[in-house]
Design an enzyme around this catalytic site. Structure first.
Site, PDB file in Angstrom:
ATOM      1  NE  ARG A 160       5.621  -9.416   5.001  1.00  0.00           N
ATOM      2  CZ  ARG A 160       6.496  -8.921   5.873  1.00  0.00           C
ATOM      3  NH1 ARG A 160       6.223  -7.805   6.538  1.00  0.00           N
ATOM      4  NH2 ARG A 160       7.652  -9.495   6.068  1.00  0.00           N
ATOM      5  CB  SER A 212       6.246 -15.778   0.311  1.00  0.00           C
ATOM      6  OG  SER A 212       7.644 -15.713   0.403  1.00  0.00           O
ATOM      7  CD  GLU A 304       2.999 -13.052   2.480  1.00  0.00           C
ATOM      8  OE1 GLU A 304       3.415 -13.962   3.209  1.00  0.00           O
ATOM      9  OE2 GLU A 304       3.601 -11.993   2.307  1.00  0.00           O
TER      10      GLU A 304
HETATM   11  C1  LIG Z   1      10.430 -12.051  -6.246  1.00  0.00           C
HETATM   12  C2  LIG Z   1       9.538 -11.432  -5.197  1.00  0.00           C
HETATM   13  C3  LIG Z   1      10.014 -11.253  -3.918  1.00  0.00           C
HETATM   14  C4  LIG Z   1       9.203 -10.662  -2.936  1.00  0.00           C
HETATM   15  N1  LIG Z   1       9.721 -10.467  -1.688  1.00  0.00           N
HETATM   16  C5  LIG Z   1       8.970  -9.848  -0.763  1.00  0.00           C
HETATM   17  C6  LIG Z   1       9.505  -9.588   0.542  1.00  0.00           C
HETATM   18  O1  LIG Z   1      10.659  -9.902   0.841  1.00  0.00           O
HETATM   19  N2  LIG Z   1       8.703  -8.975   1.455  1.00  0.00           N
HETATM   20  C7  LIG Z   1       7.422  -8.593   1.152  1.00  0.00           C
HETATM   21  O2  LIG Z   1       6.750  -8.030   2.023  1.00  0.00           O
HETATM   22  N3  LIG Z   1       6.900  -8.829  -0.066  1.00  0.00           N
HETATM   23  C8  LIG Z   1       7.626  -9.439  -1.021  1.00  0.00           C
HETATM   24  N4  LIG Z   1       7.100  -9.682  -2.264  1.00  0.00           N
HETATM   25  C9  LIG Z   1       5.694  -9.344  -2.539  1.00  0.00           C
HETATM   26  C10 LIG Z   1       5.506  -7.958  -3.193  1.00  0.00           C
HETATM   27  O3  LIG Z   1       6.659  -7.542  -3.827  1.00  0.00           O
HETATM   28  C11 LIG Z   1       5.125  -6.920  -2.161  1.00  0.00           C
HETATM   29  O4  LIG Z   1       3.931  -7.294  -1.554  1.00  0.00           O
HETATM   30  C12 LIG Z   1       4.965  -5.519  -2.809  1.00  0.00           C
HETATM   31  O5  LIG Z   1       4.958  -4.567  -1.786  1.00  0.00           O
HETATM   32  C13 LIG Z   1       3.714  -5.375  -3.660  1.00  0.00           C
HETATM   33  O6  LIG Z   1       3.783  -4.122  -4.320  1.00  0.00           O
HETATM   34  P1  LIG Z   1       3.115  -3.870  -5.733  1.00  0.00           P
HETATM   35  O7  LIG Z   1       3.269  -2.431  -6.067  1.00  0.00           O
HETATM   36  O8  LIG Z   1       3.608  -4.810  -6.749  1.00  0.00           O
HETATM   37  O9  LIG Z   1       1.597  -4.160  -5.400  1.00  0.00           O
HETATM   38  P2  LIG Z   1       0.531  -4.986  -6.261  1.00  0.00           P
HETATM   39  O10 LIG Z   1       0.976  -6.394  -6.385  1.00  0.00           O
HETATM   40  O11 LIG Z   1       0.211  -4.275  -7.520  1.00  0.00           O
HETATM   41  O12 LIG Z   1      -0.726  -4.890  -5.295  1.00  0.00           O
HETATM   42  C14 LIG Z   1      -0.707  -5.513  -4.046  1.00  0.00           C
HETATM   43  C15 LIG Z   1      -1.850  -4.911  -3.220  1.00  0.00           C
HETATM   44  O13 LIG Z   1      -1.526  -3.548  -2.950  1.00  0.00           O
HETATM   45  C16 LIG Z   1      -2.608  -2.701  -3.337  1.00  0.00           C
HETATM   46  N5  LIG Z   1      -2.031  -1.442  -3.845  1.00  0.00           N
HETATM   47  C17 LIG Z   1      -1.006  -1.275  -4.708  1.00  0.00           C
HETATM   48  N6  LIG Z   1      -0.770   0.041  -4.919  1.00  0.00           N
HETATM   49  C18 LIG Z   1      -1.685   0.725  -4.187  1.00  0.00           C
HETATM   50  C19 LIG Z   1      -1.977   2.115  -3.994  1.00  0.00           C
HETATM   51  N7  LIG Z   1      -1.297   3.087  -4.604  1.00  0.00           N
HETATM   52  N8  LIG Z   1      -3.005   2.436  -3.162  1.00  0.00           N
HETATM   53  C20 LIG Z   1      -3.728   1.474  -2.532  1.00  0.00           C
HETATM   54  N9  LIG Z   1      -3.499   0.156  -2.687  1.00  0.00           N
HETATM   55  C21 LIG Z   1      -2.490  -0.214  -3.498  1.00  0.00           C
HETATM   56  C22 LIG Z   1      -3.323  -3.466  -4.438  1.00  0.00           C
HETATM   57  O14 LIG Z   1      -4.694  -3.062  -4.507  1.00  0.00           O
HETATM   58  C23 LIG Z   1      -3.178  -4.907  -3.982  1.00  0.00           C
HETATM   59  O15 LIG Z   1      -4.227  -5.254  -3.114  1.00  0.00           O
HETATM   60  C24 LIG Z   1       7.883 -10.266  -3.256  1.00  0.00           C
HETATM   61  C25 LIG Z   1       7.400 -10.439  -4.568  1.00  0.00           C
HETATM   62  C26 LIG Z   1       8.230 -11.016  -5.536  1.00  0.00           C
HETATM   63  C27 LIG Z   1       7.709 -11.166  -6.936  1.00  0.00           C
END
Ligand SMILES: Cc1cc2nc3c(=O)[nH]c(=O)nc-3n(C[C@H](O)[C@H](O)[C@H](O)COP(=O)(O)OP(=O)(O)OC[C@H]3O[C@@H](n4cnc5c(N)ncnc54)[C@H](O)[C@@H]3O)c2cc1C
Length: 309
Positions: A160, A212, A304
């Site tokens: 991660r 999580s 996390e």
């Molecule tokens: C129901 C549910 C289930 C999930 N299951 C999993 C799982 O199985 N495995 C897992 O790993 N995660 C899981 N997650 C967590 C989440 O989905 C992941 O971490 C996902 O990759 C975050 O992506 P996001 O675009 O929403 O990022 P955001 O939540 O918008 O941002 C997260 C971080 O990424 C950075 N970021 C986003 N986009 C960029 C970019 N273009 N450039 C630089 N930095 C950036 C942001 O600054 C921030 O620090 C889950 C979440 C939910 C709600």
């Protein structure tokens, strides 16, 4: 070029809470990005990059700087490689690849969020991780506005983690090339559907949540006396771990609440917004969970998810 002002961030978190962003800008292309970075420099603003908001806990006071929301959303196929804009939802990339009979992302069925967020945190589940498919990432430095290209090795992927995350949000990912392999579209589609079904059955997707809250606990380095009671629960993630959900359940915390923040009974590592929760409620609940798990099991949970201040 202008930034929007005082934009409520609750709309940009899957948890549906958070105060306003002082400044906010949707970025559709590199030109807008560079102009925004120059203006942010001029105005002496700190910058936060927002993806799909599925892993973000905003502060109740909001963000006193500029929130950039990339909207580069394209998928270009070249043989077994896909070049994808950072804002494309993982759901769309997985859908596109399995339909095209390309294997490699089929572990990500039901993974929320965008490509940028998934690369930033090296998202993973069901035995796969982003690092397995990333061939190249293009990013822009938030201070110097210089473009960088990194191959897989240079992305410094870990559990991660990536160079983008460990660098403390100093770059914005604009696009990446994913290297996939030929596979069978029907098999891949079935696998993804199974994963989505698993999530629906095991995760509280009907309530606002951000996945999580606590890291699973790495077995390596823990004394045997702490691991032995949980040997039957061990998971590979991608190394042996004690699931945080199991420890939270053991501590009797299912359904525990602080204000509107509640430990899900369906999946105790998910803290959900049961309605009207504030970030302060979540912070209090996180502390309560850590304290009670520690006193009950001797094991220290690590968040996390962190509050963006
Ligand atoms: C129901 C549910 C289930 C999930 N299951 C999993 C799982 O199985 N495995 C897992 O790993 N995660 C899981 N997650 C967590 C989440 O989905 C992941 O971490 C996902 O990759 C975050 O992506 P996001 O675009 O929403 O990022 P955001 O939540 O918008 O941002 C997260 C971080 O990424 C950075 N970021 C986003 N986009 C960029 C970019 N273009 N450039 C630089 N930095 C950036 C942001 O600054 C921030 O620090 C889950 C979440 C939910 C709600």
């Amino acid at each position: 070029m202008q930034f929007e002002e005082n934009v409520p961030l609750a709309a940009y978190s899957n948890l549906k809470i958070g105060g306003p962003a002082r400044y906010f800008k949707v970025i559709r292309n590199k030109k807008e990005l560079i102009e925004s970075l120059y203006l942010a420099e001029e105005m002496d603003l700190r910058v936060f990059v927002l993806g799909g908001g599925t892993n973000i806990l905003w502060s109740d006071r909001g963000y006193d700087g500029l929130v950039l929301k990339p909207e580069m959303d394209f998928i270009v196929r070249n043989g077994n490689e896909l070049t994808v804009g950072a804002a494309v939802p993982m759901k769309d990339i997985v859908g596109f690849s399995v339909k095209a009979g390309l294997a490699g992302l089929d572990w990500a069925g039901g993974l929320p969020g965008t490509l940028g967020g998934a690369i930033f945190g090296n998202a993973g589940c069901f035995g796969g991780e982003m690092k397995d498919s990333v061939a190249e990432v293009e990013s822009v430095d938030l201070k110097s506005a210089e473009s960088k290209r990194r191959n897989n090795q240079e992305c410094g992927f870990g559990y991660r983690d990536s160079v983008f995350k460990s660098g403390g949000i100093s770059e914005i990912i604009v696009q990446a090339t994913l290297r996939l392999e030929e596979g069978n579209a029907d098999d891949l589609t079935r696998r993804v559907a199974d994963e989505e079904k698993y999530r629906e059955e095991h995760q509280p997707l009907d309530k606002p949540n951000i996945g999580s809250f606590f890291k699973n606990v790495r077995v390596e380095g823990l004394p045997r006396v702490q691991v032995d009671p949980y040997r039957h629960t061990l998971k590979t993630d991608p190394f042996p771990v004690i699931p945080a959900a199991y420890l939270i359940n053991e501590a009797g915390l299912k359904g525990a609440a602080c204000g509107g923040a509640v430990v899900s009974s369906k999946h105790p590592n998910f803290l959900v917004n049961n309605g009207g929760a504030t970030t302060a409620d979540f912070i209090a609940l996180i502390e309560q969970v850590k304290k009670e798990v520690k006193s009950r099991t001797g094991i220290e949970l690590e968040e996390e998810v962190r509050v963006i201040k």
